[in-house]
Design a protein around this motif. Structure first.
Motif, PDB file in Angstrom:
ATOM      1  N   LYS A  13       0.833  -1.200   0.000  1.00 51.93           N
ATOM      2  CA  LYS A  13       0.000   0.000   0.000  1.00 51.93           C
ATOM      3  C   LYS A  13       0.867   1.248   0.000  1.00 51.93           C
ATOM      4  O   LYS A  13       0.593   2.217  -0.736  1.00 51.93           O
ATOM      5  N   ASP A  40       3.875   1.545  -1.150  1.00 49.42           N
ATOM      6  CA  ASP A  40       4.474   1.638  -2.478  1.00 49.42           C
ATOM      7  C   ASP A  40       3.484   2.220  -3.487  1.00 49.42           C
ATOM      8  O   ASP A  40       3.843   3.060  -4.328  1.00 49.42           O
ATOM      9  N   GLU A  41       2.248   1.787  -3.397  1.00 50.28           N
ATOM     10  CA  GLU A  41       1.201   2.297  -4.295  1.00 50.28           C
ATOM     11  C   GLU A  41       1.044   3.812  -4.145  1.00 50.28           C
ATOM     12  O   GLU A  41       0.945   4.550  -5.137  1.00 50.28           O
ATOM     13  N   VAL A  42       1.035   4.297  -2.902  1.00 47.88           N
ATOM     14  CA  VAL A  42       0.891   5.728  -2.650  1.00 47.88           C
ATOM     15  C   VAL A  42       2.103   6.493  -3.171  1.00 47.88           C
ATOM     16  O   VAL A  42       1.966   7.557  -3.796  1.00 47.88           O
ATOM     17  N   CYS A  43       3.301   5.962  -2.927  1.00 54.66           N
ATOM     18  CA  CYS A  43       4.513   6.650  -3.372  1.00 54.66           C
ATOM     19  C   CYS A  43       4.571   6.731  -4.897  1.00 54.66           C
ATOM     20  O   CYS A  43       4.955   7.765  -5.469  1.00 54.66           O
ATOM     21  N   LYS A  44       4.201   5.661  -5.576  1.00 54.16           N
ATOM     22  CA  LYS A  44       4.208   5.689  -7.041  1.00 54.16           C
ATOM     23  C   LYS A  44       3.168   6.666  -7.573  1.00 54.16           C
ATOM     24  O   LYS A  44       3.417   7.375  -8.555  1.00 54.16           O
ATOM     25  N   LYS A  45       2.026   6.724  -6.943  1.00 56.98           N
ATOM     26  CA  LYS A  45       0.967   7.641  -7.361  1.00 56.98           C
ATOM     27  C   LYS A  45       1.447   9.087  -7.304  1.00 56.98           C
ATOM     28  O   LYS A  45       1.096   9.904  -8.172  1.00 56.98           O
ATOM     29  N   HIS A  46       2.266   9.405  -6.309  1.00 56.41           N
ATOM     30  CA  HIS A  46       2.707  10.788  -6.102  1.00 56.41           C
ATOM     31  C   HIS A  46       4.174  11.008  -6.495  1.00 56.41           C
ATOM     32  O   HIS A  46       4.752  12.047  -6.149  1.00 56.41           O
ATOM     33  N   ASN A  47       4.754  10.027  -7.181  1.00 59.01           N
ATOM     34  CA  ASN A  47       6.121  10.161  -7.695  1.00 59.01           C
ATOM     35  C   ASN A  47       7.131  10.433  -6.583  1.00 59.01           C
ATOM     36  O   ASN A  47       7.975  11.325  -6.676  1.00 59.01           O
ATOM     37  N   GLU A  98      -4.419   9.507   1.985  1.00 64.14           N
ATOM     38  CA  GLU A  98      -4.247   8.277   1.219  1.00 64.14           C
ATOM     39  C   GLU A  98      -4.456   7.010   2.035  1.00 64.14           C
ATOM     40  O   GLU A  98      -4.876   5.990   1.501  1.00 64.14           O
TER      41      GLU A  98
END
Length: 297
Positions: A35, A37-44, A89
């Protein structure tokens, strides 16, 4: 919590028995990391598996068998951006926890799973989330020279002391001690609520980020000035490596970093978890044990 039955099966790794309970803890922490990782990728945003998690990723392609936590680092600029979006998030069952929404003043933050238990503070009430967690450490600029003579690092330390040892600062001022900040500024800071002091500390670290050869979790060299700090170049890029059933990002300078922290990190030294003193239960929400503390014995 529904588990992958093949993953949580008990097994022996490196002559160490990994129980089903430990496997459940691993599974919950990996799902939190997914989860995150998903948030970090979403926000670069860039992050790194670090500390024992980095050692496990490189040496074991997963957890160090006798370890049971996940540690993440982020450069201060990415960490500050993460703080801005984390409360939005992370929704139930996940919870973002830092010094602004908890009873603790931490220089780090945590992601927790509210369906589980990891009780560090048994005297705290149910409003303090004590689900199982992963730790997120910001990396800040550290002096390239002598900690005692570098003015920016000295100011960081003084700001931290206004949070954790304010009376010591006041006593030292009364005895004529000299600081980088003026006495008026230090006294005014100490008059602020503690979380406003912490906010000033974080803002100062962000304003003075990106200028030194070395980075680290800033309170670490404050407490242990003899340690070797991390080189910024080691975190200049990421590599993705296997970690149990996912892949995690590690610093491109992982070998230098691991040698700095552990020496010959290929030599197995079986030890205990950093969280041996924490009461954990992967299958029960922490609120149950806060209401029934006798069940922890």
């Amino acid at each position: 919590m529904e588990y992958d039955p093949t993953f949580i099966k008990e097994e022996v790794r490196c002559d160490f028995l990994v129980t089903e309970t430990r496997k459940k803890i691993w599974y919950i922490e990996i799902e939190m990391l997914k989860k995150f990782d998903e948030v970090c990728k979403k926000h670069n945003l860039t992050y790194f598996a670090d500390y024992g998690t980095l050692l496990g990723a490189v040496r074991h392609q997963g957890f160090v068998p006798w370890d049971d936590d996940i540690d993440i680092t982020m450069r201060r600029d990415d960490y500050a951006k993460f703080q801005e979006i984390a409360r939005i998030e992370f929704k139930e069952p996940y919870y973002y926890q830092d010094s602004y929404n908890s009873q603790q003043i931490w220089a780090l933050s945590k992601i927790r799973d509210s369906r589980t238990t990891a009780i560090e503070f048994p005297d705290y009430g149910p409003e303090f989330n004590q689900g199982m967690f992963l730790d997120i450490y910001p990396l800040d600029d550290i002096s390239d020279g002598d900690f005692n003579t570098d003015p920016v690092f000295a100011m960081k330390r003084e700001l931290w002391l206004t949070i954790v040892q304010p009376q010591d600062i006041l006593n030292s001022l009364a005895n004529g001690a000299k600081f980088m900040f003026s006495p008026d500024i230090l006294v005014d800071l100490i008059k602020l609520p503690i979380r406003e002091r912490f906010q000033q500390f974080e803002a100062f670290n962000l304003a003075h980020f990106g200028n030194t050869k070395y980075m680290d979790f800033v309170t670490r060299p404050m407490c242990y000035p003899w340690i070797q700090c991390r080189e910024r170049a080691w975190y200049s890029d990421v590599l993705y490596v296997p970690f149990e059933y996912i892949k995690v990002p590690i610093p491109v300078g992982y070998d230098e970093l691991l040698r700095c922290n552990y020496g010959d990190y290929h030599v197995y030294i079986q030890g205990g978890s950093n969280h041996m003193d924490i009461f954990t239960d992967p299958d029960t929400p922490y609120q149950y044990y806060i209401k029934h503390p006798e069940k922890m014995h």
